[in-house]
Each structure stands twice: as C-alpha cells, then as structure tokens.
Design a protein around this motif. Structure first.
Motif, PDB file in Angstrom:
ATOM      1  N   MET A  47       0.821  -1.214   0.000  1.00 10.21           N
ATOM      2  CA  MET A  47       0.000   0.000   0.000  1.00 10.21           C
ATOM      3  C   MET A  47       0.859   1.270   0.000  1.00 10.21           C
ATOM      4  SD  MET A  47      -2.977  -1.230   2.658  1.00 10.21           S
ATOM      5  CE  MET A  47      -4.157   0.070   2.242  1.00 10.21           C
ATOM      6  N   THR A  48       2.170   1.097  -0.128  1.00 12.82           N
ATOM      7  CA  THR A  48       3.121   2.201  -0.024  1.00 12.82           C
ATOM      8  C   THR A  48       3.324   2.887  -1.380  1.00 12.82           C
ATOM      9  OG1 THR A  48       4.211   1.130   1.835  1.00 12.82           O
ATOM     10  CG2 THR A  48       5.503   2.763   0.639  1.00 12.82           C
ATOM     11  N   TYR A  49       3.566   4.186  -1.331  1.00  8.34           N
ATOM     12  CA  TYR A  49       3.802   5.009  -2.522  1.00  8.34           C
ATOM     13  C   TYR A  49       5.008   4.467  -3.293  1.00  8.34           C
ATOM     14  CZ  TYR A  49       4.247   9.415  -5.169  1.00  8.34           C
ATOM     15  OH  TYR A  49       4.316  10.372  -6.152  1.00  8.34           O
ATOM     16  N   PRO A  50       4.829   3.976  -4.520  1.00  5.69           N
ATOM     17  CA  PRO A  50       5.871   3.262  -5.263  1.00  5.69           C
ATOM     18  C   PRO A  50       7.214   3.968  -5.447  1.00  5.69           C
ATOM     19  CG  PRO A  50       3.746   2.994  -6.341  1.00  5.69           C
ATOM     20  CD  PRO A  50       3.556   4.010  -5.255  1.00  5.69           C
ATOM     21  N   PRO A  51       7.304   5.297  -5.631  1.00  2.00           N
ATOM     22  CA  PRO A  51       8.625   5.898  -5.831  1.00  2.00           C
ATOM     23  C   PRO A  51       9.621   5.659  -4.683  1.00  2.00           C
ATOM     24  CG  PRO A  51       6.955   7.402  -6.606  1.00  2.00           C
ATOM     25  CD  PRO A  51       6.238   6.277  -5.909  1.00  2.00           C
ATOM     26  N   LYS A  92      -6.420  18.681  -4.315  1.00  2.87           N
ATOM     27  CA  LYS A  92      -5.797  18.507  -5.640  1.00  2.87           C
ATOM     28  C   LYS A  92      -4.553  19.383  -5.731  1.00  2.87           C
ATOM     29  CE  LYS A  92      -9.054  16.676  -8.779  1.00  2.87           C
ATOM     30  NZ  LYS A  92      -8.366  15.460  -9.068  1.00  2.87           N
ATOM     31  N   THR A  93      -3.505  18.836  -6.365  1.00  4.80           N
ATOM     32  CA  THR A  93      -2.306  19.607  -6.684  1.00  4.80           C
ATOM     33  C   THR A  93      -2.149  19.558  -8.207  1.00  4.80           C
ATOM     34  OG1 THR A  93      -0.730  17.762  -6.629  1.00  4.80           O
ATOM     35  CG2 THR A  93      -1.247  18.827  -4.508  1.00  4.80           C
ATOM     36  N   ALA A  94      -1.098  20.146  -8.711  1.00  5.89           N
ATOM     37  CA  ALA A  94      -0.879  20.157 -10.160  1.00  5.89           C
ATOM     38  C   ALA A  94      -0.702  18.749 -10.732  1.00  5.89           C
ATOM     39  CB  ALA A  94       0.331  21.015 -10.506  1.00  5.89           C
ATOM     40  N   THR A  95      -0.089  17.837  -9.958  1.00  9.93           N
ATOM     41  CA  THR A  95       0.201  16.504 -10.500  1.00  9.93           C
ATOM     42  C   THR A  95      -0.541  15.363  -9.818  1.00  9.93           C
ATOM     43  OG1 THR A  95       2.128  16.181  -9.059  1.00  9.93           O
ATOM     44  CG2 THR A  95       2.517  17.208 -11.224  1.00  9.93           C
ATOM     45  N   GLY A  96      -1.356  15.661  -8.824  1.00 15.06           N
ATOM     46  CA  GLY A  96      -2.052  14.578  -8.149  1.00 15.06           C
ATOM     47  C   GLY A  96      -3.065  15.077  -7.134  1.00 15.06           C
ATOM     48  N   THR A  97      -3.525  14.147  -6.307  1.00 18.85           N
ATOM     49  CA  THR A  97      -4.467  14.425  -5.241  1.00 18.85           C
ATOM     50  C   THR A  97      -3.874  13.852  -3.958  1.00 18.85           C
ATOM     51  OG1 THR A  97      -6.263  14.212  -6.835  1.00 18.85           O
ATOM     52  CG2 THR A  97      -6.882  14.180  -4.530  1.00 18.85           C
ATOM     53  N   ILE A  98      -3.998  14.588  -2.855  1.00 17.08           N
ATOM     54  CA  ILE A  98      -3.396  14.157  -1.594  1.00 17.08           C
ATOM     55  C   ILE A  98      -4.358  14.355  -0.430  1.00 17.08           C
ATOM     56  CG2 ILE A  98      -1.007  14.545  -2.320  1.00 17.08           C
ATOM     57  CD1 ILE A  98      -1.080  17.233  -0.807  1.00 17.08           C
ATOM     58  N   CYS A  99      -4.057  13.666   0.658  1.00 22.20           N
ATOM     59  CA  CYS A  99      -4.775  13.813   1.917  1.00 22.20           C
ATOM     60  C   CYS A  99      -3.798  13.385   3.008  1.00 22.20           C
ATOM     61  CB  CYS A  99      -6.015  12.928   1.924  1.00 22.20           C
ATOM     62  SG  CYS A  99      -6.978  13.000   3.447  1.00 22.20           S
ATOM     63  N   LEU A 100      -3.769  14.112   4.107  1.00 22.85           N
ATOM     64  CA  LEU A 100      -2.849  13.782   5.188  1.00 22.85           C
ATOM     65  C   LEU A 100      -3.642  13.313   6.399  1.00 22.85           C
ATOM     66  CD1 LEU A 100       0.203  13.850   5.923  1.00 22.85           C
ATOM     67  CD2 LEU A 100      -0.242  16.050   7.006  1.00 22.85           C
ATOM     68  N   GLY A 101      -3.176  12.238   6.996  1.00 22.14           N
ATOM     69  CA  GLY A 101      -3.796  11.710   8.209  1.00 22.14           C
ATOM     70  C   GLY A 101      -2.855  11.827   9.384  1.00 22.14           C
ATOM     71  N   LYS A 102      -3.413  12.165  10.526  1.00 20.62           N
ATOM     72  CA  LYS A 102      -2.666  12.289  11.782  1.00 20.62           C
ATOM     73  C   LYS A 102      -3.291  11.285  12.744  1.00 20.62           C
ATOM     74  CE  LYS A 102      -2.416  15.742  15.444  1.00 20.62           C
ATOM     75  NZ  LYS A 102      -2.743  17.124  15.782  1.00 20.62           N
ATOM     76  N   ALA A 152       0.298   9.952 -11.011  1.00 21.44           N
ATOM     77  CA  ALA A 152       0.740   9.099 -12.121  1.00 21.44           C
ATOM     78  C   ALA A 152       1.519   7.873 -11.649  1.00 21.44           C
ATOM     79  CB  ALA A 152       1.598   9.915 -13.089  1.00 21.44           C
ATOM     80  N   ASN A 153       2.104   7.933 -10.455  1.00 16.90           N
ATOM     81  CA  ASN A 153       2.885   6.804  -9.934  1.00 16.90           C
ATOM     82  C   ASN A 153       2.025   5.721  -9.289  1.00 16.90           C
ATOM     83  OD1 ASN A 153       5.659   7.815 -10.357  1.00 16.90           O
ATOM     84  ND2 ASN A 153       4.986   9.443  -8.980  1.00 16.90           N
ATOM     85  N   ALA A 155      -1.131   4.570 -10.458  1.00 10.81           N
ATOM     86  CA  ALA A 155      -2.098   3.943 -11.383  1.00 10.81           C
ATOM     87  C   ALA A 155      -3.545   4.208 -10.975  1.00 10.81           C
ATOM     88  CB  ALA A 155      -1.823   2.441 -11.480  1.00 10.81           C
ATOM     89  N   GLY A 156      -3.810   5.433 -10.537  1.00 11.51           N
ATOM     90  CA  GLY A 156      -5.189   5.824 -10.220  1.00 11.51           C
ATOM     91  C   GLY A 156      -5.731   5.293  -8.908  1.00 11.51           C
ATOM     92  N   THR A 157      -4.869   4.729  -8.074  1.00 12.64           N
ATOM     93  CA  THR A 157      -5.298   4.245  -6.757  1.00 12.64           C
ATOM     94  C   THR A 157      -4.594   5.046  -5.676  1.00 12.64           C
ATOM     95  OG1 THR A 157      -3.548   2.573  -6.629  1.00 12.64           O
ATOM     96  CG2 THR A 157      -5.630   1.887  -7.626  1.00 12.64           C
ATOM     97  N   TRP A 158      -5.074   4.941  -4.458  1.00 10.59           N
ATOM     98  CA  TRP A 158      -4.430   5.626  -3.338  1.00 10.59           C
ATOM     99  C   TRP A 158      -3.274   4.789  -2.814  1.00 10.59           C
ATOM    100  CZ3 TRP A 158      -5.172  10.513  -2.286  1.00 10.59           C
ATOM    101  CH2 TRP A 158      -6.347  11.130  -2.699  1.00 10.59           C
ATOM    102  N   LYS A 159      -2.134   5.433  -2.614  1.00  8.84           N
ATOM    103  CA  LYS A 159      -0.965   4.815  -1.996  1.00  8.84           C
ATOM    104  C   LYS A 159      -0.518   5.737  -0.869  1.00  8.84           C
ATOM    105  CE  LYS A 159      -0.688   1.243  -4.703  1.00  8.84           C
ATOM    106  NZ  LYS A 159      -0.758  -0.130  -4.247  1.00  8.84           N
TER     107      LYS A 159
END
Length: 191
Positions: A47-51, A92-102, A152-153, A155-159
């Motif tokens: 479930m980790t961000y691939p880069p 939304k950002t220029a290259t993706g969508t984000i959300c931060l959890g605490k 883009a990293n 594939a359209g799913t949340w990581k």
C-alpha cells in the motif's frame, strides 16, 4: 443552457468524488494501522507510494523492516490505543491528489538487554515519547502522519507514505514539488 447546467453539476460531482476518496482513505488508514500492529510488513509495503522503492527495493525494505529490531533481540508489540485519526481535506495539486492523516501510535519494545533499552530512552526518536516501564520494557508513543497520494505513480489508486519529521529527507527525494508543498500545508493545518 447546457453549459449552465454542466457548470452547476461539475462542482457537485467533484464534491462527491472527494467525499468518496475521503471514505476510501479513512478505510485504508485503518487497514494500514491494522497491518502495522500485526507486523504484516509486506501488506503495508503493498500500500506504499511506489517511488520510495527507487531508494530501496521493496524486497530489501521488507527484509530490513522485519529484521532490524529482531536482530537486536527486541520484541515489538503495538498497543491497542485509540488512534484518534484526523484527516485533512482531500486536496488537488498540479500533479495529483493528496490527503494527510494524523494518528496516535503506541508500542512496547521488550528486550533482555536493559542497556540497549536505556539507550533508546535517552535517544531522541522524532516526535515520539520514549519511557521505560520496567527493567526490560520501554513504551514509545506519539503522533504519526501518513500521506495519501493518488498520482501518475499510483495507477489511479491511493498509496501511502509516512510523513513524520524524521522521514522528511526521504520524502523530499521522491515527492513531486507540488505534492510536497501541498502536504506541508496540510500538515500545518493538522497541528
């Protein structure tokens, strides 16, 4: 008239999509926290961000995570504490969508090597509080952050990516600048 109706419906569809994303993210956060508590490292890495795997391959990261504490003779048990999950707005950002959890996390580290545990108590561990609770146990607890990313990293799913202060150098290397800037703003809003 069609343009007017389309203009009115577009914000509604975006709001609905963001609400659905927030539900998915909240469920995924619970899942990741559950996997972490059970020490199911490979499921967390799936479930980790691939880069991040450009810095260290997934297999190596898995082996390291599984072996670090056990190789030093330390047993780790994640305590069942209220996680107090707080999510930022989905942004939304220029290259993706984000959300931060605490969220809150607490774990007990147990070892027969009391000198090693004493070193852990004296060493700073990010924003975590470390306290000795017996001769062979320490508790490490604190507030942690997890960044949800869809770009883009992924594939359209949340990581997901750890977003604690001690992870900042790694995150700077792998996050696109707009996502890093957006995440920093979200974190400032969650403090």
């Amino acid at each position: 008239m069609k343009k007017l109706i389309l203009c009115l419906l577009l914000p509604l569809s975006l709001t609905t999509a963001m609400a659905q994303d927030a539900q998915i993210i909240q469920k995924d956060f619970q899942t990741i926290i559950g996997y972490t508590r059970k020490l199911e490292i490979d499921k967390v890495l799936d479930m980790t961000y691939p880069p991040i795997f450009k810095i260290m391959p997934k297999a190596q990261m898995s082996a390291m995570a599984k072996g670090v504490l056990t190789s030093m003779g330390i047993k780790t048990v994640y305590e069942e504490v209220p996680i107090g999950l707080t999510l930022s707005p989905v942004t939304k950002t220029a290259t993706g969508t984000i959300c931060l959890g605490k969220y809150n996390q607490s774990m007990i580290l147990e070892s027969t090597n009391s000198a090693l545990l004493d070193m852990m108590v004296k060493a700073k561990s990010g924003s975590n509080k470390v306290e000795k609770i017996s001769a062979n146990k320490v508790r490490m607890k604190g507030i942690n952050y997890l960044l949800a990313i869809k770009d883009a990293n992924t594939a359209g799913t949340w990581k997901y990516l750890r977003y604690d202060d001690e992870d900042s150098a790694t995150n700077e290397r792998i996050l696109p600048k707009d996502i890093a800037a957006g995440a920093a703003k979200l974190k400032a809003g969650l403090k």
